[in-house]
Design an enzyme around this catalytic site. Structure first.
Site, mmCIF file in Angstrom:
data_model
loop_
_atom_site.group_PDB
_atom_site.id
_atom_site.type_symbol
_atom_site.label_atom_id
_atom_site.label_comp_id
_atom_site.label_asym_id
_atom_site.label_seq_id
_atom_site.Cartn_x
_atom_site.Cartn_y
_atom_site.Cartn_z
ATOM 1 N N SER A 136 0.739 -1.100 0.040
ATOM 2 C CA SER A 136 0.103 0.030 -0.156
ATOM 3 C C SER A 136 1.076 1.214 0.145
ATOM 4 C CB SER A 136 -0.893 0.011 1.379
ATOM 5 O OG SER A 136 -1.532 0.996 1.519
ATOM 6 N N LYS A 162 -1.157 -0.902 -4.464
ATOM 7 C CA LYS A 162 -2.282 -0.183 -4.030
ATOM 8 C C LYS A 162 -2.072 1.418 -3.661
ATOM 9 C CE LYS A 162 -4.932 -0.210 0.547
ATOM 10 N NZ LYS A 162 -5.527 -0.943 1.137
ATOM 11 N N LYS A 164 -3.065 5.238 -2.515
ATOM 12 C CA LYS A 164 -4.020 5.685 -1.448
ATOM 13 C C LYS A 164 -4.348 7.053 -2.584
ATOM 14 C CE LYS A 164 -4.217 3.449 2.252
ATOM 15 N NZ LYS A 164 -5.160 3.174 2.824
ATOM 16 N N ASP A 189 -7.230 3.164 -3.161
ATOM 17 C CA ASP A 189 -7.918 3.103 -1.814
ATOM 18 C C ASP A 189 -8.220 4.539 -1.480
ATOM 19 O OD1 ASP A 189 -9.108 2.683 0.732
ATOM 20 O OD2 ASP A 189 -7.240 1.547 1.464
ATOM 21 N N GLU A 214 -11.106 0.830 -3.612
ATOM 22 C CA GLU A 214 -11.673 0.115 -2.110
ATOM 23 C C GLU A 214 -12.299 1.529 -1.697
ATOM 24 O OE1 GLU A 214 -8.003 -1.132 -0.389
ATOM 25 O OE2 GLU A 214 -9.083 -1.479 1.571
ATOM 26 N N ASP A 239 -14.031 -1.992 2.799
ATOM 27 C CA ASP A 239 -12.893 -2.353 3.998
ATOM 28 C C ASP A 239 -13.862 -1.662 5.188
ATOM 29 O OD1 ASP A 239 -11.095 -1.948 5.703
ATOM 30 O OD2 ASP A 239 -9.681 -0.684 4.993
ATOM 31 N N LYS A 263 -9.889 -7.255 7.526
ATOM 32 C CA LYS A 263 -8.791 -7.079 8.534
ATOM 33 C C LYS A 263 -9.623 -7.733 9.914
ATOM 34 C CE LYS A 263 -7.480 -2.708 6.892
ATOM 35 N NZ LYS A 263 -7.857 -1.191 6.631
ATOM 36 N N GLY A 291 -4.401 -4.608 5.883
ATOM 37 C CA GLY A 291 -3.133 -4.363 6.881
ATOM 38 C C GLY A 291 -3.294 -3.167 7.562
HETATM 39 O O1 NPG Z 1 0.343 -2.637 4.926
HETATM 40 O O2 NPG Z 1 -0.257 -2.582 7.046
HETATM 41 C C1 NPG Z 1 -0.134 -2.126 5.712
HETATM 42 C C2 NPG Z 1 -1.117 -0.906 5.738
HETATM 43 C C3 NPG Z 1 -2.174 -0.726 4.555
HETATM 44 O O3 NPG Z 1 -2.985 1.171 3.720
HETATM 45 C C4 NPG Z 1 -2.964 0.295 4.365
HETATM 46 N N1 NPG Z 1 -3.801 0.212 5.616
HETATM 47 O O4 NPG Z 1 -6.880 2.103 4.833
HETATM 48 O O5 NPG Z 1 -6.108 0.211 4.856
HETATM 49 C C5 NPG Z 1 -5.973 1.200 5.123
HETATM 50 C C6 NPG Z 1 -4.598 1.476 5.574
HETATM 51 C C7 NPG Z 1 -4.722 1.887 7.111
HETATM 52 C C8 NPG Z 1 -3.460 1.741 7.823
HETATM 53 C C9 NPG Z 1 -5.979 1.940 7.803
HETATM 54 C C10 NPG Z 1 -3.482 2.124 9.337
HETATM 55 C C11 NPG Z 1 -5.618 2.163 9.353
HETATM 56 C C12 NPG Z 1 -4.479 2.423 9.995
#
Ligand code: NPG
Length: 370
Positions: A136, A162, A164, A189, A214, A239, A263, A291
């Site tokens: 990500s 991915k 953001k 996302d 997403e 999500d 998650k 994640g």
């Molecule tokens: O690789 O652990 C990872 C992070 C992936 O983008 C990621 N997480 O929106 O999914 C999400 C985002 C996130 C991270 C959301 C931290 C909330 C807290």
């Protein structure tokens, strides 16, 4: 059956190798609650996926800490001998707070499985011993920086990128990435940053052959996502909006999404995550493992989950080096084929290094069964 004798909560902080920016904020360090339970037979670890602020969901670290201290831990101790599969019903008098509940369920399950010498992956029903990994990529300061970061991750072997996005940093960025990398598995996302009236943005994104878009709309919405999904070709993935197996069923019936990000912390723990997985499979909806910038404790938990059969797309199960110069556990290292091995030791299969855990700890509190 497991009797928890004591619980230790730690608030830990680890610097990130680079700032991570999403549509809801920027982090420069990972700060989270780690739970350690001691049962009659073993120790177990659980990582809370909440963050410093309640900006991804309504949970946050201090809130989770207090909910565990004031409600969940006393209920767990009062229950005496508990079957981990009944723990959710012990916690059911507390509404919501899935991340706090998942923390204790994970820790108790880890202890129970360690006592049995059984891996979490085997307990959950894993069908593979390696998991395909995506990465990500946060919102970068410029398109050039973004392209450079992506080039680095692809060179490491990641199987899916991915991006953001947020309003104003979306179509042009995706176009530039697509032009530079026409063949890669690419998704975006939005973390709930758009409204249904922004449908033109998503129609424009339809041109880039994305694997999914997403969580484009409100973090609790299913209905408007179903309307959006009818208007665009790209698969919508949910999500934030999927907080339970019941939500996954409703989203599948409504046509709110064609892919689900699981998650385990967001849905209240591994057992509910498996139920989300099963409901999605029933509807032919593929899932993948999300994640939350977890340390090696939470990441190893995620890898076991991602080994289930309906996890059919690369997850946000990146290697330690994506986030941390030094993790709490031994680093998880990406293989050249873009996979990580599913831990096969007892429980989550990893242990935090005592010295590193101590160095990262900002606050500790212990609770004993009376
Ligand atoms: O690789 O652990 C990872 C992070 C992936 O983008 C990621 N997480 O929106 O999914 C999400 C985002 C996130 C991270 C959301 C931290 C909330 C807290």
């Amino acid at each position: 059956m497991t009797r928890v004798r004591s619980l230790e909560l730690r608030l830990v902080a680890i610097p990130l190798v680079r700032p991570f920016r999403t549509s809801f904020g920027e982090s420069t360090e990972k700060v989270c609650v780690i739970a350690r339970v001691e049962t009659d037979d073993a120790l177990g670890w659980g990582e809370c996926v909440s963050d410093v602020e309640p900006n991804f969901s309504e949970e946050w670290n201090d809130g989770a800490w207090n909910v565990i201290r004031d409600f969940l831990a006393p209920a767990m101790f009062a229950a005496g001998d508990v079957d981990v599969e009944r723990l959710a019903s012990v916690f059911a008098f507390v509404r919501g707070n899935p991340m706090a509940k998942a923390t204790l369920e994970n820790a108790v399950l880890d202890a129970e499985l360690r006592a049995q010498g059984r891996s979490l992956a085997s307990y959950l029903g894993a069908v593979r011993d390696r998991v395909g990994c995506g990465v990500s990529v946060g919102i970068a300061p410029s398109t050039d920086v973004l392209l450079e970061q992506i080039g680095g991750y692809l060179a490491e072997g990641y199987l899916r990128i991915k991006l953001k996005i947020e309003p104003g940093t979306d179509v042009d960025r995706v176009r530039a990435v697509r032009e530079a990398y026409p063949e890669i598995l690419l998704s975006v996302d939005a973390n709930a940053a758009y409204r249904l009236t922004d449908v033109e943005v998503f129609r424009a994104l339809d041109e880039f052959g994305l694997l999914m878009v997403e969580q484009p709309l409100h973090h609790e919405d299913l209905w408007e996502h179903s309307l959006l999904q009818r208007e665009i070709r790209t698969d919508v993935c949910l999500d934030e909006s999927i907080r339970s197996a019941a939500d996954a069923r409703a989203a599948s019936e409504l046509g709110s999404c064609r892919i689900v990000n699981i998650k385990q912390g967001r849905v209240g723990g591994l057992l509910e995550a498996k139920r989300v997985h099963d409901v999605a499979a029933e509807f032919g909806v593929p899932v993948w493992c999300g994640g939350m910038l977890e340390t090696g404790i939470g990441r190893s938990t995620n890898l076991a989950l991602a080994a289930l059969p309906n996890f059919r797309l690369p997850g946000d199960t990146s290697a330690t080096s994506r986030y941390f110069a030094e993790d709490l556990t031994e680093p998880l290292v990406l293989e050249a084929d873009g996979t990580l091995p599913v831990p096969n030791g007892p429980g989550i299969g990893v242990d935090p290094d005592p010295a590193r855990l101590e160095a990262a700890t900002r606050r500790t509190e212990r609770f004993e069964k009376e």
